[in-house]
Scaffold this active site. Structure first.
Site, PDB file in Angstrom:
ATOM      1  N   ALA A 165     -21.660  21.910 -48.328  1.00  0.00           N
ATOM      2  CA  ALA A 165     -20.573  22.469 -49.129  1.00  0.00           C
ATOM      3  C   ALA A 165     -21.040  23.701 -49.909  1.00  0.00           C
ATOM      4  CB  ALA A 165     -20.035  21.414 -50.086  1.00  0.00           C
ATOM      5  N   TYR A 166     -22.245  23.619 -50.454  1.00  0.00           N
ATOM      6  CA  TYR A 166     -22.789  24.763 -51.200  1.00  0.00           C
ATOM      7  C   TYR A 166     -22.966  25.968 -50.285  1.00  0.00           C
ATOM      8  CZ  TYR A 166     -26.092  27.455 -54.063  1.00  0.00           C
ATOM      9  OH  TYR A 166     -26.730  28.445 -54.770  1.00  0.00           O
TER      10      TYR A 166
END
Length: 246
Positions: free
Chosen positions: A154-155
């Site tokens: 996600a990052y």
């Protein structure tokens, strides 16, 4: 102090801690007047402004949510009113939440989207409207986009979006004499990086680059100072500052 950068003005989002604080101090040493943005920690931002003043520079603490257009317009306007304009915008503000994609709480995904993607977009939009000719916009990506460690999905997705908008903005500002680049740090000894990692993990990551150490915030600040000042022929690029990790 560089004679080429003395008298210039910078705004550093996330300037109250970690890499942002190192960037503030480095640019102030080059003669920039610096807007020190903070999201919540006003006292820390004021302390950094005091450090800049004690070293003979000028700083101003400005608060706000990077994902909020009104907040960021007000922050830019405050810096312009105090120092006469803005030449450099460094967008270090960001959050990192690590979890496998199958397990990530979607509320955490939304938090990263708000700060890392929307925040970078809002700040870049204000910068595109306001930065003076000869200036620079510097956003932040991550080396993990290339190393692709599990847990960072996600990052990395948020930082891939940052890279995309950064490179397009560089082309959209054709004719303005404003450079737009992104810096992609490797493992760097900040609270953002160290939080939640045990000693073995930190040691393993520190040994991964050929230089066999963690980066320091000052290492990243040197890269930013180059892009903000003498690096005028570097435009529309992502610079990996990671000790040769990837």
């Amino acid at each position: 102090m560089s004679t080429e950068t003395a008298g210039r003005v910078a705004l550093v989002t996330g300037g109250s801690g970690g890499i942002g604080a190192a960037v503030v101090r480095r640019l102030a040493a080059d003669g920039y007047s610096v807007g020190v943005h903070y999201a919540r920690n006003s006292a820390k931002a004021q302390s950094i402004v005091a450090d800049v003043a004690a070293a003979g520079g000028q700083g101003l603490a400005v608060g706000g949510d990077v994902g909020n257009e009104a907040d960021m317009a007000a922050a830019f306007e405050a810096v312009e009113a105090a120092f006469g304009g803005i030449d450099v915008v460094v967008n270090t503000a960001g959050i990192m939440i690590i979890a496998p994609i199958a397990e990530l709480n979607l509320a955490d995904l939304d938090r990263m989207h708000h700060t890392n993607i929307r925040g970078t977009f809002v700040v870049s939009q204000q910068a595109a409207r306001r930065v003076r000719p000869g200036g620079a916009v510097i956003n932040f990506s991550t080396t993990v986009r290339r190393t692709q460690y599990p847990g960072y999905g996600a990052y990395v997705a948020s930082k891939a979006a940052v890279e995309g908008m950064t490179l397009i903005l560089a082309r959209e500002l054709r004719g303005r004499d404003v450079t737009v680049n992104a810096v992609a740090p490797g493992p760097t000894a900040t609270a953002l990086f160290l939080d939640g990692k045990d000693e073995d993990t930190v040691r393993r990551l520190a040994e991964a680059p050929p230089l066999q150490r963690l980066g320091q915030p000052g290492d990243i600040a040197e890269t930013v100072a180059f892009l903000a000042g003498p690096g005028r022929w570097v435009n529309g690029q992502v610079l990996y500052a990671n000790g040769g990790l990837a």
